[in-house]
Write an enzyme that holds these catalytic residues in place. Structure first.
Site, PDB file in Angstrom:
ATOM      1  N   LEU A  60      -3.113   2.925   6.042  1.00  0.00           N
ATOM      2  CA  LEU A  60      -2.157   3.451   5.154  1.00  0.00           C
ATOM      3  C   LEU A  60      -2.477   5.282   5.044  1.00  0.00           C
ATOM      4  CD1 LEU A  60      -2.845   1.306   2.230  1.00  0.00           C
ATOM      5  CD2 LEU A  60      -0.864   1.308   3.742  1.00  0.00           C
ATOM      6  N   ALA A  61      -1.770   5.966   4.813  1.00  0.00           N
ATOM      7  CA  ALA A  61      -1.900   7.608   4.590  1.00  0.00           C
ATOM      8  C   ALA A  61      -2.914   7.968   3.849  1.00  0.00           C
ATOM      9  CB  ALA A  61      -0.421   8.211   4.086  1.00  0.00           C
ATOM     10  N   CYS A  62      -3.280   7.250   2.833  1.00  0.00           N
ATOM     11  CA  CYS A  62      -4.504   7.597   2.076  1.00  0.00           C
ATOM     12  C   CYS A  62      -5.942   7.365   2.687  1.00  0.00           C
ATOM     13  CB  CYS A  62      -4.240   6.891   0.558  1.00  0.00           C
ATOM     14  SG  CYS A  62      -4.247   5.140   0.714  1.00  0.00           S
ATOM     15  N   ARG A  63      -5.837   6.955   3.866  1.00  0.00           N
ATOM     16  CA  ARG A  63      -7.000   6.545   4.745  1.00  0.00           C
ATOM     17  C   ARG A  63      -7.615   5.092   4.275  1.00  0.00           C
ATOM     18  NH1 ARG A  63      -4.666  10.529   5.704  1.00  0.00           N
ATOM     19  NH2 ARG A  63      -5.502  12.396   6.738  1.00  0.00           N
TER      20      ARG A  63
END
Length: 191
Positions: A164-167
């Site tokens: 996910l983009a949030c890592r």
């Protein structure tokens, strides 16, 4: 001259409204719109103001060949109450990325932006392609909202598990554009 293979999954004559919400996955929706148009669908895009922080309306206008709707009270045609008439002409409305915020608003009948307003007034089937942080997706309130909407007849594509983009790694990733297109084609062409 390029060789044009016969397209087995034509959407010629089909109208689709794509509601784009504010999430990093909005960039993938540009590919979805492009693929739907290439299959022959007429695609009209509506964007929340938050979505415009990630992808411009100009991008979707270039890919769809149509004006992009970005505001509730900015009418393209003075006789067109866009939040109602666009879905009356559509065979399907796809909301992608469907954020936790948008899903919650629709589940509770809140219509304070163009996309939520169009979903709540839709005269066609609506399908959500969710994308959000894995903790948001797994939160009991989000699960309850999704279950409520599914129980009311709304459909869902994804989300998938992955990076996910949030890592984080987990469920909440927008389904791949081709998978979304395949599901939309199936929904529009199956008897």
């Amino acid at each position: 001259m390029p060789n044009k293979a016969a397209n087995p999954a034509s959407l010629s004559g089909r109208e689709i409204v794509v509601g784009v919400c504010g999430g990093i996955a909005a960039y993938k929706v540009a590919d979805v719109v492009s693929k739907l148009v290439q299959l022959g669908a007429g695609v009209t895009v509506a964007m929340t103001s938050e979505a415009q922080n990630f992808v411009t309306a100009l991008t979707f206008e270039a890919l769809s060949g149509r004006p992009v709707r970005t505001a509730t009270f900015e009418l393209v045609d003075s006789s067109d109450p866009q939040h109602i008439s666009l879905t009356e002409q559509a065979n399907l409305m796809l909301v992608a990325p469907a954020t936790s915020n948008l899903i919650a608003k629709v589940a509770h009948g809140l219509c304070d932006d163009l996309v939520s307003l169009m979903v709540c007034a839709a005269a066609c089937p609506v399908v959500f392609a969710p994308a959000m942080n894995n903790r948001m997706w797994e939160h009991p309130i989000a699960r309850e909202n999704v279950a409520k909407l599914a129980g009311l007849g709304y459909r869902f594509i994804g989300p998938e598990a992955g990076w996910l983009a949030c890592r984080n790694v987990g469920a909440g990733r927008l389904s791949e554009p081709q998978q979304i297109v395949t599901e939309v084609v199936r929904m529009l062409t199956e008897p």
